[in-house]
Structures are given as C-alpha cells and as structure tokens.
Design a protein around this motif. Structure first.
Motif, PDB file in Angstrom:
ATOM      1  N   LEU A  73       0.832  -1.086   0.163  1.00  0.00           N
ATOM      2  CA  LEU A  73      -0.026   0.025   0.011  1.00  0.00           C
ATOM      3  C   LEU A  73       0.707   1.340  -0.006  1.00  0.00           C
ATOM      4  O   LEU A  73       1.674   1.415   0.802  1.00  0.00           O
ATOM      5  N   ALA A  74       0.332   2.014  -0.814  1.00  0.00           N
ATOM      6  CA  ALA A  74       1.419   3.390  -0.920  1.00  0.00           C
ATOM      7  C   ALA A  74       0.620   4.699  -0.782  1.00  0.00           C
ATOM      8  O   ALA A  74      -0.748   4.783  -1.173  1.00  0.00           O
ATOM      9  N   CYS A  75       1.164   5.375  -0.042  1.00  0.00           N
ATOM     10  CA  CYS A  75       0.314   6.833   0.339  1.00  0.00           C
ATOM     11  C   CYS A  75       0.173   7.573  -1.086  1.00  0.00           C
ATOM     12  O   CYS A  75       1.127   7.417  -1.922  1.00  0.00           O
ATOM     13  N   PRO A  76      -1.012   7.874  -1.319  1.00  0.00           N
ATOM     14  CA  PRO A  76      -1.232   8.585  -2.382  1.00  0.00           C
ATOM     15  C   PRO A  76      -0.772   9.973  -2.714  1.00  0.00           C
ATOM     16  O   PRO A  76      -0.734  10.625  -3.665  1.00  0.00           O
TER      17      PRO A  76
ATOM     18  N   GLY B 113      -6.938   4.136 -12.316  1.00  0.00           N
ATOM     19  CA  GLY B 113      -5.703   4.501 -13.200  1.00  0.00           C
ATOM     20  C   GLY B 113      -4.556   5.106 -12.280  1.00  0.00           C
ATOM     21  O   GLY B 113      -3.229   5.447 -12.647  1.00  0.00           O
ATOM     22  N   ARG B 114      -4.591   5.417 -10.973  1.00  0.00           N
ATOM     23  CA  ARG B 114      -3.774   5.697  -9.832  1.00  0.00           C
ATOM     24  C   ARG B 114      -4.146   4.750  -8.860  1.00  0.00           C
ATOM     25  O   ARG B 114      -4.315   5.317  -7.652  1.00  0.00           O
ATOM     26  N   LEU B 115      -3.754   3.697  -8.987  1.00  0.00           N
ATOM     27  CA  LEU B 115      -3.686   2.672  -7.885  1.00  0.00           C
ATOM     28  C   LEU B 115      -2.673   2.867  -6.835  1.00  0.00           C
ATOM     29  O   LEU B 115      -1.638   3.344  -7.032  1.00  0.00           O
ATOM     30  N   PRO B 116      -3.226   2.804  -5.617  1.00  0.00           N
ATOM     31  CA  PRO B 116      -2.453   3.308  -4.375  1.00  0.00           C
ATOM     32  C   PRO B 116      -1.556   2.132  -3.964  1.00  0.00           C
ATOM     33  O   PRO B 116      -1.485   1.685  -2.550  1.00  0.00           O
ATOM     34  N   LEU B 117      -0.923   1.667  -4.795  1.00  0.00           N
ATOM     35  CA  LEU B 117      -0.037   0.543  -4.815  1.00  0.00           C
ATOM     36  C   LEU B 117       1.460   0.897  -5.212  1.00  0.00           C
ATOM     37  O   LEU B 117       1.659   1.390  -6.366  1.00  0.00           O
ATOM     38  N   HIS B 118       2.465   0.303  -4.692  1.00  0.00           N
ATOM     39  CA  HIS B 118       3.811   0.361  -5.044  1.00  0.00           C
ATOM     40  C   HIS B 118       4.027  -0.230  -6.333  1.00  0.00           C
ATOM     41  O   HIS B 118       3.538  -1.200  -6.683  1.00  0.00           O
TER      42      HIS B 118
ATOM     43  N   CYS C 222       9.939  -2.622 -14.654  1.00  0.00           N
ATOM     44  CA  CYS C 222      10.386  -1.311 -13.726  1.00  0.00           C
ATOM     45  C   CYS C 222      10.829  -1.804 -12.737  1.00  0.00           C
ATOM     46  O   CYS C 222      10.536  -3.023 -12.299  1.00  0.00           O
ATOM     47  N   THR C 223      11.735  -1.314 -12.061  1.00  0.00           N
ATOM     48  CA  THR C 223      12.200  -1.482 -10.540  1.00  0.00           C
ATOM     49  C   THR C 223      11.107  -1.119  -9.353  1.00  0.00           C
ATOM     50  O   THR C 223      10.839   0.077  -9.627  1.00  0.00           O
ATOM     51  N   ALA C 224      10.685  -2.079  -8.810  1.00  0.00           N
ATOM     52  CA  ALA C 224       9.823  -1.704  -7.684  1.00  0.00           C
ATOM     53  C   ALA C 224      10.317  -0.302  -6.863  1.00  0.00           C
ATOM     54  O   ALA C 224      11.624  -0.628  -6.468  1.00  0.00           O
ATOM     55  N   ASP C 225       9.437   0.517  -6.593  1.00  0.00           N
ATOM     56  CA  ASP C 225       9.777   1.420  -5.996  1.00  0.00           C
ATOM     57  C   ASP C 225       9.416   1.846  -4.578  1.00  0.00           C
ATOM     58  O   ASP C 225       9.078   2.825  -3.925  1.00  0.00           O
ATOM     59  N   VAL C 226       9.460   0.714  -3.871  1.00  0.00           N
ATOM     60  CA  VAL C 226       9.060   0.686  -2.357  1.00  0.00           C
ATOM     61  C   VAL C 226       9.981   1.331  -1.689  1.00  0.00           C
ATOM     62  O   VAL C 226      11.465   1.140  -1.759  1.00  0.00           O
ATOM     63  N   ARG C 227       9.569   2.433  -0.842  1.00  0.00           N
ATOM     64  CA  ARG C 227      10.532   3.315  -0.321  1.00  0.00           C
ATOM     65  C   ARG C 227      10.587   2.801   1.146  1.00  0.00           C
ATOM     66  O   ARG C 227       9.579   2.980   1.825  1.00  0.00           O
TER      67      ARG C 227
END
Length: 296
Positions: free
Chosen positions: A10-13, A155-160, A289-294
C-alpha cells in the motif's frame, strides 16, 4: 480492512511512501512515515482518493446504481459469467501469485466469489478491491472482510510499483499506464468485456437502432506495453423475471441512455430472455520497472 494488511504494497497517494495500518489509533487509520493519515471507515475500507483526482464530488456509480446491481447480482443472473471467469483466472495465474487487485470492483460481487474460488484452488492471495465509487466500496465491505477494500482511481492505484502479480477488471475501462506500473514484469491483466450480443434482446426493446460496436482492448493495451496471450469468448442465455428488470436497467448505462418511454416498455414486459455475451482476455505486462518501495 483487517490487521494483516501487507505494509509493503500500500502506497500513500500523496508521497508514495508505505502506508502502515494503525489499529491502536482512534479512529483507526493508515499512516505513512511522512505523517499523511487516512482513516479506516467503520465499514472497513480506506479512502485513498485525493480530492484533486476527482472529476466530480461523488465519482463512479451512484448509490442507486450500486443498490440495483447488488440486488440483481444477488439473484445469480450473472453467476455464469463469474463462474467461467473465475476458472479462467485460476488456470491463468502462476502458483506463486500472491498479490492480486480487482480494479473497478464495484459492490464486490465478483471480488468475493473470485477470492473464494482462488482459496478453494489452493491459491493464497491478498486481494485488493479498488473502486472510485465510495458507495460501491461501502457495500463491498459487507461481502468479505478478508479483502482489502480501497476507494481509489483505477488509473492511480495506491500500490507500489511492480508489486502486483495480477489484476482483474470486469466491465471497466482499461488504464494501461497505471496498470503496467503496479504489475510486476510478466504480471497478468485479466479482463472481461462485453461482446456484440451482450443483452441484445434488452437493447432491441430500448432502441430503434441497435449498435453492435464492440470494444477491443488489444490495441490500447498492446500500445501500453502489454501482450495479449489469450482471448476466450463466453456466451449463454438467461431469463430475467419482470421483478428484476428495473434493477437491470438501473445498474447499466441503458437506464439513463434510453428514453422514459422505452424504459416503461421494458418494465411492462412479463420477463425477458437475454443473451450474456462476453470476452475474457489474458494480457501479460512486458513493461520492466524497478519496484519503488521506499523504506523509511
């Protein structure tokens, strides 16, 4: 939404950092390391749709459409589509698929049945039900508490990025740019679209001229980095009793496209035999793409 929500997907929007579910806060919330917080609604969903990403005050299906669809689907009229598509998904997913999203999940009928079928087939997955309609997601929460219900744009899924093994989308527009970013390279997009004869009998009662234009998702998705691996048609006949015709009209665009006279004509029918005609698609994400999990 339950306490086992995976924190890494889950990614912060607002800032794209990971959202962590905090069950000890009152109200319960999801928070990111940057301090952005989103309450968990009492029904169990999280609203991650930012105001600037809305095109209207209440985007997506209206409450009336959601209720009509829930009542109609509860009677099993579209169960043949659900059953056939579930088998299509089960045979298409790799055994190790663990992260799956239903984009445009609506009131959760298909999501709930899909998760149960996947579990019965031995697939242990986390399923994220995503829809832009808050009314729809509120209803979806009542179906299955093991699904992570999110109000958000498809179109803007809140997922990494690069975290989903697969996504499903039934009767919703395709959004290749957003999908390819959240899917792993080689991940699957499994779709259901209407065929030329879908509800043809209903449309013949509503319109003097019936258009049989069929949406083909292949050009748009292949241009967006996907490869169509499989296409499978599915057709059957069902009977809609008079009592359910109103719900069928309300839950579809025909309810507002057709004239009042045409709608009254359909509602006066004793019942209607209709064709269900759909196409199943299996697309594979070729975008790497490289996963962008921060990690914060």
């Amino acid at each position: 939404m339950n306490a086992t929500t995976p924190a890494h997907i889950l990614a912060c929007p607002v800032c794209d950092t990971s959202l962590i579910l905090d069950l000890d806060s009152q109200p319960r919330s999801c928070r990111c390391p940057q301090g952005h917080s989103f309450d968990v609604a009492r029904q169990g969903y999280i609203n991650l749709l930012l105001a600037q990403h809305k095109r209207s005050r209440a985007p997506g299906d209206s409450a009336d459409m959601v209720i009509a669809r829930r009542q109609f689907l509860a009677q099993g009229f579209y169960q043949p589509i659900s059953d056939a598509f579930n088998q299509f998904v089960v045979t298409s997913l790799p055994a190790n698929a663990g992260q799956l999203a239903d984009v445009g999940c609506g009131e959760g009928y298909y999501s709930d049945r899909l998760l149960r079928e996947l579990n019965n087939a031995g697939h242990a997955v986390n399923l994220y039900g995503v829809d832009i309609s808050r009314d729809a997601v509120r209803q979806a929460c009542q179906r299955n508490r093991d699904i992570y219900w999110l109000v958000a744009s498809g179109g803007r899924l809140p997922l990494h990025n690069g975290q989903l093994d697969a996504l499903v989308s039934l009767f919703t527009p395709v959004m290749p740019e957003g999908w390819r970013k959240t899917l792993k390279s080689g991940g699957s997009a499994l779709l259901v679209t209407s065929g030329a004869d879908h509800l043809i009998e209903l449309r013949q009662h509503l319109y003097s001229e019936v258009r049989n234009q069929v949406f083909d998702p292949i050009p748009q998705l292949e241009q967006g980095g996907f490869h169509c691996q499989q296409q499978h048609p599915f057709t059957c006949k069902i009977h809609i009793p008079q009592a359910a015709l109103g719900d069928l009209l309300t839950m579809t665009p025909h309810g507002w496209r057709a004239s009042a006279e045409a709608r009254d004509r359909v509602l006066s029918l004793p019942g209607l035999d209709v064709t269900l005609d759909v196409n199943f698609y299996h697309f594979v994400n070729q975008f790497s793409c490289t996963a962008d999990v921060r990690r914060q």
